[in-house]
Structure formats: C-alpha cells, structure tokens
Write an enzyme that holds these catalytic residues in place. Structure first.
Site, mmCIF file in Angstrom:
data_model
loop_
_atom_site.group_PDB
_atom_site.id
_atom_site.type_symbol
_atom_site.label_atom_id
_atom_site.label_comp_id
_atom_site.label_asym_id
_atom_site.label_seq_id
_atom_site.Cartn_x
_atom_site.Cartn_y
_atom_site.Cartn_z
ATOM 1 N N ASP A 28 31.432 45.328 34.602
ATOM 2 C CA ASP A 28 31.751 45.216 33.170
ATOM 3 C C ASP A 28 30.706 44.434 32.377
ATOM 4 O OD1 ASP A 28 34.102 46.548 33.784
ATOM 5 O OD2 ASP A 28 35.212 44.687 34.090
ATOM 6 N N LYS A 31 27.076 48.201 31.177
ATOM 7 C CA LYS A 31 26.160 49.238 31.691
ATOM 8 C C LYS A 31 26.227 50.505 30.847
ATOM 9 C CE LYS A 31 28.350 48.868 35.595
ATOM 10 N NZ LYS A 31 29.127 47.637 35.413
ATOM 11 N N GLY A 55 34.900 51.674 34.457
ATOM 12 C CA GLY A 55 35.294 51.969 33.071
ATOM 13 C C GLY A 55 34.110 51.594 32.216
ATOM 14 N N HIS A 56 33.401 52.585 31.702
ATOM 15 C CA HIS A 56 32.180 52.333 30.941
ATOM 16 C C HIS A 56 32.421 52.689 29.479
ATOM 17 C CE1 HIS A 56 29.583 52.677 34.855
ATOM 18 N NE2 HIS A 56 30.526 51.776 34.926
ATOM 19 N N GLN A 238 30.245 49.288 38.906
ATOM 20 C CA GLN A 238 30.615 47.970 39.418
ATOM 21 C C GLN A 238 29.427 46.999 39.249
ATOM 22 O OE1 GLN A 238 31.551 50.866 41.718
ATOM 23 N NE2 GLN A 238 33.195 50.875 40.229
ATOM 24 N N GLY A 427 21.926 42.591 23.615
ATOM 25 C CA GLY A 427 23.091 43.164 22.937
ATOM 26 C C GLY A 427 23.640 42.186 21.916
HETATM 27 P P1 GDP Z 1 30.488 48.516 31.949
HETATM 28 O O1 GDP Z 1 31.602 48.776 32.915
HETATM 29 O O2 GDP Z 1 29.397 47.684 32.560
HETATM 30 O O3 GDP Z 1 29.965 49.744 31.273
HETATM 31 O O4 GDP Z 1 31.124 47.590 30.803
HETATM 32 P P2 GDP Z 1 32.586 47.769 30.121
HETATM 33 O O5 GDP Z 1 32.549 48.910 29.191
HETATM 34 O O6 GDP Z 1 33.664 47.731 31.142
HETATM 35 O O7 GDP Z 1 32.706 46.373 29.377
HETATM 36 C C1 GDP Z 1 31.747 45.946 28.465
HETATM 37 C C2 GDP Z 1 32.449 45.730 27.121
HETATM 38 O O8 GDP Z 1 31.582 45.029 26.258
HETATM 39 C C3 GDP Z 1 32.794 47.020 26.404
HETATM 40 O O9 GDP Z 1 33.952 46.816 25.660
HETATM 41 C C4 GDP Z 1 31.584 47.237 25.489
HETATM 42 O O10 GDP Z 1 31.909 47.977 24.324
HETATM 43 C C5 GDP Z 1 31.258 45.817 25.115
HETATM 44 N N1 GDP Z 1 29.849 45.522 24.851
HETATM 45 C C6 GDP Z 1 28.730 45.999 25.468
HETATM 46 N N2 GDP Z 1 27.633 45.371 24.994
HETATM 47 C C7 GDP Z 1 28.078 44.483 24.065
HETATM 48 C C8 GDP Z 1 27.426 43.507 23.233
HETATM 49 O O11 GDP Z 1 26.211 43.301 23.260
HETATM 50 N N3 GDP Z 1 28.240 42.776 22.408
HETATM 51 C C9 GDP Z 1 29.596 42.926 22.357
HETATM 52 N N4 GDP Z 1 30.311 42.178 21.547
HETATM 53 N N5 GDP Z 1 30.223 43.847 23.126
HETATM 54 C C10 GDP Z 1 29.468 44.585 23.967
HETATM 55 P P1 IMO Z 2 32.548 48.942 36.174
HETATM 56 O O1 IMO Z 2 31.696 50.093 36.643
HETATM 57 C C1 IMO Z 2 34.852 45.399 37.219
HETATM 58 C C2 IMO Z 2 36.844 45.379 41.115
HETATM 59 C C3 IMO Z 2 38.360 45.388 41.079
HETATM 60 C C4 IMO Z 2 38.646 44.593 42.345
HETATM 61 C C5 IMO Z 2 37.563 45.079 43.300
HETATM 62 C C6 IMO Z 2 38.006 46.203 44.244
HETATM 63 O O2 IMO Z 2 33.394 49.253 35.000
HETATM 64 O O3 IMO Z 2 31.739 47.700 36.027
HETATM 65 P P2 IMO Z 2 38.514 48.790 43.878
HETATM 66 O O4 IMO Z 2 39.528 49.463 43.008
HETATM 67 O O5 IMO Z 2 37.117 49.187 43.603
HETATM 68 O O6 IMO Z 2 38.845 48.876 45.327
HETATM 69 O O7 IMO Z 2 38.659 47.220 43.511
HETATM 70 O O8 IMO Z 2 36.509 45.553 42.488
HETATM 71 N N1 IMO Z 2 36.188 46.484 40.352
HETATM 72 C C7 IMO Z 2 35.606 46.316 39.162
HETATM 73 N N2 IMO Z 2 35.537 45.238 38.367
HETATM 74 N N3 IMO Z 2 34.235 46.544 36.861
HETATM 75 C C8 IMO Z 2 34.281 47.623 37.660
HETATM 76 O O9 IMO Z 2 33.583 48.751 37.402
HETATM 77 C C9 IMO Z 2 35.022 47.561 38.859
HETATM 78 N N4 IMO Z 2 35.271 48.436 39.846
HETATM 79 C C10 IMO Z 2 35.983 47.757 40.767
HETATM 80 O O10 IMO Z 2 38.844 44.743 39.933
HETATM 81 O O11 IMO Z 2 38.435 43.231 42.121
HETATM 82 MG MG MG Z 3 33.655 48.451 33.129
#
Ligand code: GDP
Ligand code: IMO
Ligand code: MG
Length: 438
Positions: A28, A31, A55-56, A238, A427
């Site tokens: 998270d 990416k 979850g991207h 991840q 960012g």
């Molecule tokens: P990922 O799994 O690495 O793609 O990241 P996620 O989407 O799970 O979580 C990142 C969160 O931060 C999302 O809600 C994005 O919209 C948000 N985000 C990404 N870059 C920035 C940033 O530079 N500033 C802020 N405020 N939010 C950001």
């Molecule tokens: P993105 O790509 C954050 C974490 C889960 C748990 C552990 C194992 O959005 O960054 P699993 O269901 O994979 O067996 O869970 O890994 N986890 C993540 N945490 N971002 C993710 O993906 C994750 N994918 C798995 O919360 O701790």
């Molecule tokens: Mg994510």
C-alpha cells in the site's frame, strides 16, 4: 550517475525498456498510482505476483470529473487505451473477481478484454482456497496472520504441492472440471467443510467464452515484445517485507514480492531488467499482524491514519501507522536493486509540528543493517530516531521540488541521503497529476 527525471519526456529514456515497480515497506505504498502514470510511456504492463489480495488505487479525471479505481487483479495500466495488460504465471487468479473487474470497467466505457492477456501457467484460486484461508486463520488463534482471506496462501500451497489447477487447463474443460471436483473433495475432507462445487463449475462454463481467448504463453509474448523493442512495466504487488523469504515471516504473504519475482513470475530474464523503482511511503503503514518497530499507538498514529486515509483498499481494515523506518527501506533497496525512488504521500505529513525518522536499529546494543530473521530478535530491536521540524503549508499544488516548503525539502533530502538512492518522484496528493518529477 544518479538518475534525474525532470521532465515527463525524459522518463522512458532514463528508466529503460523493462522497469519493475517494487513496494518497499508492507504494501500500500502507492504502487498503482505510479504504474498508472508511467503506463503512458510503456507498451505492456504486467503483474508478476500475488492475486486479489492487492488493492491498487488510481484517482484520475475522466470526462471532467475525478474518478477512483481500485484494481485487485487487473494491472494498473488498464485505464490507458492501446496498452497491453498482462497477468503473469507468478500470480494466483480468482476468476470471478477478474470477470467482475472487467465487467465493471466495461460499464465505465473501458474495454479491458481486448487488451488483456493471462498466463496459461497462472494458478487459479477456487472457493475452497478461500474457505481454507478462513479456517487456517481461525485455527492459528493469536498467531493469526491477518490475511485478506482471498485464498492466496492455500492457492500457492496447492501450487507448491503440485495439485494446483492452472489457467491453461480451462481449455480442456472436461478434465478441468474433473480436477476441480477431485481437489474440492480432497480439501473438504481434509478441512471438514462443504460447498457447492457444481455451482463453481457452472461459473467457469459460463466464463469460458470470455476467458479462453485471453489465455496465452505470456513468457513467449513478453520475449517477442522485448525483441520488438516494446517497453515493459512490471507492477509489483504487496511489499518487500511481506515477501515469503525476506519478509517478517510468518507474518507475510505467500509469494515473491521483490524484483526477483518479476523474473520467476513472468519469465523475464534478470539481465533484461533495466531499472527498479522503489515505492516508499513518507511514513510507514502495515495491515494485518506482525512486527512493526516504528508503529505509533498514540494520537500521531491516529493523525497519520486520518490524514492519509489509511484504510485497506481490499479489506477496508484500518492500517497501522508509524514513522519512517530507514532500515526497512534500505533493506528493500538492497533486496530489489532499487535505482530510483518514488516517495509517496509527502502531503500527509503536512501539519505535524515535527516529523521523526527511524534512522538505525540496535539489537543487544549492536547496530544491525538487515531485518533479523527471528521474530524474537525483531521484537527486541531498538529504533534510534531523528526529529525534524515539520511544515504547515499545503503542498498539493507543488509541481516542482523548489515549490515545496523548506522543511519538506529538508525531509526529502535527509531521506535521500540516508537511503543513498535518488528520489525522482514525490507524491503530493492521491490524484494522477499530483506528483513532482525530480
Ligand atoms: P498500492 O497498493 O501500493 O497501489 O497502494 P494503495 O492504493 O493500496 O494505497 C495507497 C493510497 O494512497 C491510495 O488511496 C492512493 O490513492 C493514495 N496515494 C497514492 N499516492 C499518494 C500521495 O502522494 N498522496 C496522497 N495523499 N495519497 C496518495
Ligand atoms: P498491495 O499490492 C498490504 C498482507 C495482509 C496480511 C498478509 C498476508 O495492495 O500493496 P494474504 O492475504 O496475502 O495471505 O495476507 O499480507 N497483504 C497486504 N498488505 N497491501 C497488500 O497488497 C497486501 N497483500 C497482502 O494484510 O498481513
Ligand atoms: Mg494496496
């Protein structure tokens, strides 16, 4: 010579033909946002590991209004017309989730199907995997991993155990259905549960027409694309510290999340990777259980969660929040071979009187540079902090490094010197446009 990417036009030239986007912390990091931005320059965007545990999030403006997309299986390049999106052999696919993502995009006027390729070697996640994930978590009690309950671990277990069912098997439907029934029977007996597998088989019968044409030898496709000079962007999922080998085991996911996973998860040879971009959140978060040395269990942690909207994009769970941890990120730089950094969510630190950076770990009085393998040792680690003055000015509109307040610039420069790696992207907000190139 460290990278410098001052203009969008420089990006491709500087980054090269095959780029891996690596999560450096516990997932998270943001990416999806950078993958979406870079997709404009790349021809093929490929996922190499994980499944719908990811979850991207992408926020962009379409037809004059801001829209939010969260992708679990589809690569984050899918919003860009004409780009090929590919799901590689290293992933595990829950087909109903994929079909739903395709359907939902279609409703929004985006035809994902015509640009999607799925590896014939990718393993499928069935309902029994999800059920086993739940049962295993329940049985673990206090050692619960806090998985996303998407069946990820059990599907990879079947793969390693050599009983998994691969995407390519769908093309011979009768034998696919037979194998699914056998595996379902086996797991129901082992774990003591029951579910209606015929309903699941019917789903696949219906989905066959949609999925079948997308299933190809993606390693061969990527080799042809590479030789034809196409540019390839690999979207890691991840983060490094959730990696099955190098993460905080057993509180990890079940796949290789570091850049080496692009090699095994796509069949792209290591010497074809030109650059690895590390996605680094300006502080640290983690969902699920496991060690987290710089975690804040006070109002500052709450403030990071509130301001950063730190709630899981897949499960909605509140993310644990803490200060920046240089040892964690340096470890990721080494393991992935990171050549460039995207520092994300710098805007979230606006309003803190001071900001802290975990600069060093000490274990039994000695400095350690790597994450200890033993959880007991990791729990004993003492973090040394540096405190820096914060800033109050909004940075949402900053598009150049020089537009940032002095203390924000100092923070970025301090991180850059600690990490000894160029921070080329910063960012300043969640929207696609909210980024500084440097
Ligand atoms: P990922 O799994 O690495 O793609 O990241 P996620 O989407 O799970 O979580 C990142 C969160 O931060 C999302 O809600 C994005 O919209 C948000 N985000 C990404 N870059 C920035 C940033 O530079 N500033 C802020 N405020 N939010 C950001
Ligand atoms: P993105 O790509 C954050 C974490 C889960 C748990 C552990 C194992 O959005 O960054 P699993 O269901 O994979 O067996 O869970 O890994 N986890 C993540 N945490 N971002 C993710 O993906 C994750 N994918 C798995 O919360 O701790
Ligand atoms: Mg994510």
């Amino acid at each position: 010579m460290p990278l410098s990417i001052k203009k969008p036009a420089d990006m491709l030239k500087k980054l090269g033909q095959v780029v891996y986007i690596a999560g450096t912390q516990w997932g998270d990091e943001g990416k999806g946002k950078l993958v979406d931005i870079l997709s404009e320059k790349y021809d093929v965007i490929a996922r190499s590991c994980g499944g719908a545990n990811a979850g991207h999030t992408i926020i962009c403006t379409r037809n004059g209004k801001a829209e939010k997309f969260v992708f679990h299986l589809l690569p984050s390049g899918i919003l860009h017309e004409g780009k090929i999106c590919l799901i590689g052999n290293g992933t595990v696919i829950h087909a109903p989730t994929l079909v739903e993502e395709i359907r939902s995009l279609k409703e929004q006027g985006i035809d994902a199907r015509s640009r999607l390729l799925i590896s014939d070697r990718a393993h499928l996640i069935f309902e029994y995997h999800k059920k086993i994930d739940e049962i295993q978590e329940e049985r673990k009690g206090s050692l619960k991993v806090g998985t996303t309950k998407r069946g990820i671990g059990p599907a990879y277990t079947d793969k390693i155990e050599r009983r998994g069912i691969r995407m390519g098997e769908l093309k011979n439907f009768e034998s696919f259905a037979k194998r699914l029934r056998e595996n379902a029977e086996h797991h129901m007996k082992t774990y003591g549960f029951h579910y209606d597998m015929e309903q699941e088989i019917n789903f696949y019968k219906d989905a066959l027409e949609l999925l079948s044409p997308l299933i190809v030898n993606t390693a061969q496709y990527l080799d042809d694309a590479y030789k034809a000079g196409k540019n390839i962007l690999v979207e890691g999922a991840q983060g490094t510290h959730l990696d099955i080998d190098f993460g905080t085991y057993p509180f990890v996911t079940s796949s290789t999340t570091i850049s080496g996973g692009a090699v095994t998860g796509l069949g792209v040879a290591p010497n074809r990777l030109s650059n690895i971009i590390g996605i680094v959140k300006a502080y640290t978060t983690r969902v699920g259980a496991g060690p987290f040395p710089t975690e804040l269990s006070n109002f500052e942690g709450e403030m990071l969660r509130e301001k950063g909207v730190e709630f899981g994009a897949t499960t909605g769970r509140p993310r644990r929040c803490g200060w920046f941890d240089s040892t964690v990120v340096k470890n990721a730089i080494t393991l992935n071979g990171i050549t460039s950094i995207n520092l994300t969510k710098l805007d979230v630190l606006t309003g803190f009187k001071t900001v802290k950076i975990g600069t060093r770990y000490k274990l039994d009085g000695e400095e350690i540079r790597f994450i200890p393998a033993s959880l007991e040792d990791f729990q004993k680690v003492e973090v040394e902090y540096e405190e820096m003055p914060g800033w109050n000015e909004s940075i949402a509109k900053a598009r150049k490094f020089k537009d940032l307040p002095k203390n924000a610039k100092n923070y970025v420069e301090r991180l850059e010197s600690l990490l000894n790696t160029p921070i080329n992207f910063i960012g300043t907000g969640a929207h696609r446009d909210e980024i500084i190139l440097r």
